[in-house]
Design a protein around this motif. Structure first.
Motif, PDB file in Angstrom:
ATOM      1  N   ALA A 145      14.386  37.312  51.068  1.00 49.63           N
ATOM      2  CA  ALA A 145      13.951  37.478  49.871  1.00 49.63           C
ATOM      3  C   ALA A 145      12.321  36.889  49.854  1.00 49.63           C
ATOM      4  CB  ALA A 145      14.484  37.127  48.529  1.00 49.63           C
ATOM      5  N   VAL A 146      12.271  35.810  50.365  1.00 53.44           N
ATOM      6  CA  VAL A 146      10.655  35.524  50.486  1.00 53.44           C
ATOM      7  C   VAL A 146       9.953  36.244  51.413  1.00 53.44           C
ATOM      8  CG1 VAL A 146       9.416  33.511  51.469  1.00 53.44           C
ATOM      9  CG2 VAL A 146      11.219  33.024  49.963  1.00 53.44           C
ATOM     10  N   GLY A 147      10.551  36.759  52.552  1.00 53.24           N
ATOM     11  CA  GLY A 147      10.019  37.551  53.385  1.00 53.24           C
ATOM     12  C   GLY A 147       9.519  38.854  52.985  1.00 53.24           C
ATOM     13  N   LEU A 148      10.516  39.399  52.076  1.00 57.45           N
ATOM     14  CA  LEU A 148      10.032  40.682  51.478  1.00 57.45           C
ATOM     15  C   LEU A 148       8.766  40.358  50.563  1.00 57.45           C
ATOM     16  CD1 LEU A 148      13.398  42.229  50.565  1.00 57.45           C
ATOM     17  CD2 LEU A 148      12.020  42.559  52.731  1.00 57.45           C
ATOM     18  N   MET A 149       8.966  39.262  49.855  1.00 55.00           N
ATOM     19  CA  MET A 149       7.836  39.012  48.788  1.00 55.00           C
ATOM     20  C   MET A 149       6.503  38.932  49.441  1.00 55.00           C
ATOM     21  SD  MET A 149       7.510  35.416  46.725  1.00 55.00           S
ATOM     22  CE  MET A 149       7.272  34.564  48.353  1.00 55.00           C
ATOM     23  N   LEU A 150       6.285  38.078  51.039  1.00 58.90           N
ATOM     24  CA  LEU A 150       5.287  38.025  51.520  1.00 58.90           C
ATOM     25  C   LEU A 150       4.756  39.348  51.948  1.00 58.90           C
ATOM     26  CD1 LEU A 150       6.030  34.678  53.554  1.00 58.90           C
ATOM     27  CD2 LEU A 150       4.544  35.016  51.487  1.00 58.90           C
ATOM     28  N   ILE A 151       5.749  40.073  52.584  1.00 57.82           N
ATOM     29  CA  ILE A 151       5.200  41.514  53.042  1.00 57.82           C
ATOM     30  C   ILE A 151       4.474  42.189  51.825  1.00 57.82           C
ATOM     31  CG2 ILE A 151       6.195  43.623  53.757  1.00 57.82           C
ATOM     32  CD1 ILE A 151       8.289  42.506  55.567  1.00 57.82           C
ATOM     33  N   ASP A 155       0.821  43.053  52.017  1.00 55.55           N
ATOM     34  CA  ASP A 155       0.934  44.560  52.297  1.00 55.55           C
ATOM     35  C   ASP A 155       1.175  44.698  53.959  1.00 55.55           C
ATOM     36  OD1 ASP A 155       1.316  47.414  52.034  1.00 55.55           O
ATOM     37  OD2 ASP A 155      -0.806  47.724  52.035  1.00 55.55           O
ATOM     38  N   ALA A 156       1.902  43.739  54.630  1.00 55.69           N
ATOM     39  CA  ALA A 156       1.886  43.721  55.991  1.00 55.69           C
ATOM     40  C   ALA A 156       2.145  45.025  56.665  1.00 55.69           C
ATOM     41  CB  ALA A 156       2.752  42.571  56.060  1.00 55.69           C
ATOM     42  N   PHE A 157       1.600  45.643  57.373  1.00 50.92           N
ATOM     43  CA  PHE A 157       1.778  46.864  58.265  1.00 50.92           C
ATOM     44  C   PHE A 157       1.893  47.998  57.275  1.00 50.92           C
ATOM     45  CE2 PHE A 157       3.422  43.382  60.809  1.00 50.92           C
ATOM     46  CZ  PHE A 157       2.842  43.581  61.948  1.00 50.92           C
ATOM     47  N   GLY A 158       1.416  47.751  56.120  1.00 52.03           N
ATOM     48  CA  GLY A 158       1.548  48.827  54.958  1.00 52.03           C
ATOM     49  C   GLY A 158       2.814  49.035  54.367  1.00 52.03           C
ATOM     50  N   TRP A 159       3.517  48.092  54.622  1.00 54.94           N
ATOM     51  CA  TRP A 159       4.950  48.123  53.968  1.00 54.94           C
ATOM     52  C   TRP A 159       5.131  47.603  52.558  1.00 54.94           C
ATOM     53  CZ3 TRP A 159       7.162  45.112  58.902  1.00 54.94           C
ATOM     54  CH2 TRP A 159       7.452  45.819  59.934  1.00 54.94           C
ATOM     55  N   ALA A 160       4.155  47.401  51.882  1.00 56.04           N
ATOM     56  CA  ALA A 160       4.592  46.819  50.405  1.00 56.04           C
ATOM     57  C   ALA A 160       5.292  47.939  49.601  1.00 56.04           C
ATOM     58  CB  ALA A 160       3.206  46.545  49.834  1.00 56.04           C
ATOM     59  N   PHE A 205      18.965  32.361  69.762  1.00 62.02           N
ATOM     60  CA  PHE A 205      18.371  32.643  67.970  1.00 62.02           C
ATOM     61  C   PHE A 205      16.940  31.959  67.945  1.00 62.02           C
ATOM     62  CE2 PHE A 205      17.772  31.448  63.627  1.00 62.02           C
ATOM     63  CZ  PHE A 205      17.617  32.764  63.112  1.00 62.02           C
ATOM     64  N   ALA A 206      16.590  30.815  68.245  1.00 60.23           N
ATOM     65  CA  ALA A 206      15.641  30.088  67.935  1.00 60.23           C
ATOM     66  C   ALA A 206      14.471  30.764  68.914  1.00 60.23           C
ATOM     67  CB  ALA A 206      15.579  28.760  68.285  1.00 60.23           C
ATOM     68  N   ALA A 207      14.625  31.073  69.961  1.00 59.86           N
ATOM     69  CA  ALA A 207      13.767  31.911  70.925  1.00 59.86           C
ATOM     70  C   ALA A 207      13.310  33.120  70.211  1.00 59.86           C
ATOM     71  CB  ALA A 207      14.354  32.084  72.531  1.00 59.86           C
ATOM     72  N   LEU A 208      14.383  33.962  69.949  1.00 51.97           N
ATOM     73  CA  LEU A 208      14.039  35.401  69.230  1.00 51.97           C
ATOM     74  C   LEU A 208      13.186  35.031  67.916  1.00 51.97           C
ATOM     75  CD1 LEU A 208      17.544  37.151  69.708  1.00 51.97           C
ATOM     76  CD2 LEU A 208      15.333  37.538  70.849  1.00 51.97           C
ATOM     77  N   ALA A 209      13.670  34.112  67.215  1.00 54.32           N
ATOM     78  CA  ALA A 209      12.908  33.908  65.852  1.00 54.32           C
ATOM     79  C   ALA A 209      11.393  33.350  66.256  1.00 54.32           C
ATOM     80  CB  ALA A 209      13.675  32.827  65.291  1.00 54.32           C
ATOM     81  N   LEU A 210      11.207  32.655  67.274  1.00 51.14           N
ATOM     82  CA  LEU A 210       9.592  32.142  67.389  1.00 51.14           C
ATOM     83  C   LEU A 210       9.085  33.576  67.806  1.00 51.14           C
ATOM     84  CD1 LEU A 210       7.501  29.950  67.918  1.00 51.14           C
ATOM     85  CD2 LEU A 210       8.444  29.710  70.302  1.00 51.14           C
ATOM     86  N   ALA A 211       9.731  34.338  68.830  1.00 43.49           N
ATOM     87  CA  ALA A 211       8.911  35.688  69.207  1.00 43.49           C
ATOM     88  C   ALA A 211       8.651  36.427  68.124  1.00 43.49           C
ATOM     89  CB  ALA A 211       9.843  36.247  70.300  1.00 43.49           C
ATOM     90  N   LEU A 212       9.488  36.621  67.056  1.00 42.11           N
ATOM     91  CA  LEU A 212       9.023  37.372  65.824  1.00 42.11           C
ATOM     92  C   LEU A 212       8.006  36.803  65.117  1.00 42.11           C
ATOM     93  CD1 LEU A 212      12.990  38.480  64.810  1.00 42.11           C
ATOM     94  CD2 LEU A 212      11.105  40.044  65.512  1.00 42.11           C
ATOM     95  N   LEU A 213       8.179  35.443  64.952  1.00 45.78           N
ATOM     96  CA  LEU A 213       6.901  34.882  64.141  1.00 45.78           C
ATOM     97  C   LEU A 213       5.708  35.231  64.825  1.00 45.78           C
ATOM     98  CD1 LEU A 213       8.563  31.603  63.092  1.00 45.78           C
ATOM     99  CD2 LEU A 213       7.541  33.197  61.648  1.00 45.78           C
ATOM    100  N   LEU A 214       5.511  35.121  66.254  1.00 49.06           N
ATOM    101  CA  LEU A 214       4.398  35.403  66.786  1.00 49.06           C
ATOM    102  C   LEU A 214       3.768  36.611  66.795  1.00 49.06           C
ATOM    103  CD1 LEU A 214       5.065  33.115  70.098  1.00 49.06           C
ATOM    104  CD2 LEU A 214       3.537  32.425  68.105  1.00 49.06           C
ATOM    105  N   ARG A 217       4.370  37.661  62.425  1.00 51.75           N
ATOM    106  CA  ARG A 217       3.967  36.597  61.314  1.00 51.75           C
ATOM    107  C   ARG A 217       4.481  36.589  60.077  1.00 51.75           C
ATOM    108  NH1 ARG A 217      -0.904  34.587  63.540  1.00 51.75           N
ATOM    109  NH2 ARG A 217      -1.838  34.108  61.489  1.00 51.75           N
ATOM    110  N   ALA A 218       3.709  36.637  59.055  1.00 52.31           N
ATOM    111  CA  ALA A 218       4.189  36.406  57.724  1.00 52.31           C
ATOM    112  C   ALA A 218       5.478  37.640  57.462  1.00 52.31           C
ATOM    113  CB  ALA A 218       3.086  36.474  56.712  1.00 52.31           C
ATOM    114  N   ALA A 219       5.464  38.751  58.104  1.00 45.53           N
ATOM    115  CA  ALA A 219       6.455  39.743  57.993  1.00 45.53           C
ATOM    116  C   ALA A 219       7.869  39.668  58.619  1.00 45.53           C
ATOM    117  CB  ALA A 219       5.878  41.138  58.335  1.00 45.53           C
ATOM    118  N   ALA A 220       7.705  38.364  59.445  1.00 48.64           N
ATOM    119  CA  ALA A 220       8.752  38.109  60.440  1.00 48.64           C
ATOM    120  C   ALA A 220      10.252  37.587  59.751  1.00 48.64           C
ATOM    121  CB  ALA A 220       8.399  37.115  61.404  1.00 48.64           C
TER     122      ALA A 220
END
Length: 240
Positions: A145-151, A155-160, A205-214, A217-220
């Motif tokens: 839910a927080v991720g959707l809020m930040l997007i 308006d990350a990637f125009g997804w708002a 999973f940790a490696a994939l999560a880090l790659a997605l964060l990089l 970013r906030a949309a990850a």
């Protein structure tokens, strides 16, 4: 007199305070502040149990207090986030409406809060989660839910427009309401020592999560939770 037995409860109350502050921040549409309050709440939620173990002062009273704090930080907050996004996505927007007000159109967002309460009540009495989770834990639901809020906020990637659309939010709300009380096993994030064996899923999973964060970013965050769910459904951990 203040004693060491009260230290974990004090940390739990800080979790609760941050959850309340996050709700106020979401309703004020201060979404970045809400993120940081929830970030702090997550650390306090981890810290109270750690403090209780280190001090050897675990109690049933502390466990109940922790559950009540979690109900606010990781039960009420995601419901308020979904409500706020649905309210913001009303088309057309209510004429001369305040930033946030009451709307039956947005009320289904609070369903996640109801199922979070059902989950916390259910697993207060269930001792099967000694190593892994059964169903999705409330903090995991909150991260999505927080991720959707930040997007929406950035308006990350125009997804708002997408993350405030009922066509996206209603299925998300239904999915997480089900997963919160489901019996499907989900791996926890407890690392077993410093070896690869026994930690394979968590490390991958940790490696994939880090790659997605990089990359995102906030949309990850929603994608990280999505990866977590996919891994668990493709290769569920053993029940314990």
């Amino acid at each position: 007199m203040f004693s060491k037995s009260q230290i974990p409860n004090l940390i739990t109350l800080l979790n609760l305070f941050c959850g309340c502050a996050a709700i106020i921040s979401v309703l004020d549409q201060q979404f970045v502040a809400a993120f940081w309050f929830l970030f702090a709440a997550g650390w306090f939620d981890f810290g109270d149990g750690l403090a209780a173990r280190l001090l050897g002062v675990s109690s049933e009273h502390g466990k109940e207090l922790d559950s009540l704090a979690d109900m606010v930080s990781f039960g009420a907050v995601p419901g308020v986030i979904y409500y706020t996004l649905l309210f913001a996505g009303q088309d057309p927007a209510p004429a001369s409406a305040p930033a946030i007000g009451w709307s039956w159109y947005a009320a289904p967002g609070l369903v996640v809060t109801l199922f979070s309460a059902l989950r916390l009540a259910k697993f207060n009495l269930d001792t099967r989660q000694s190593e892994n989770f059964i169903g999705v834990a409330t903090p995991t639901s909150t991260v999505f839910a927080v991720g959707l809020m930040l997007i929406y906020d950035q308006d990350a990637f125009g997804w708002a427009a997408y993350v405030s659309s009922p066509l996206v939010l209603f299925p998300v709300i239904a999915l997480f309401s089900y997963l919160l009380v489901s019996e499907h096993p989900m791996f926890s994030f407890k690392i077993k020592g410093a070896k690869w064996a026994g930690n394979e899923t968590r490390i991958i999973f940790a490696a994939l999560a880090l790659a997605l964060l990089l990359a995102l970013r906030a949309a990850a965050f929603p994608f990280i939770v999505g990866v977590y769910l996919v891994i668990n459904f493709l290769a569920p951990p053993p029940r314990h």
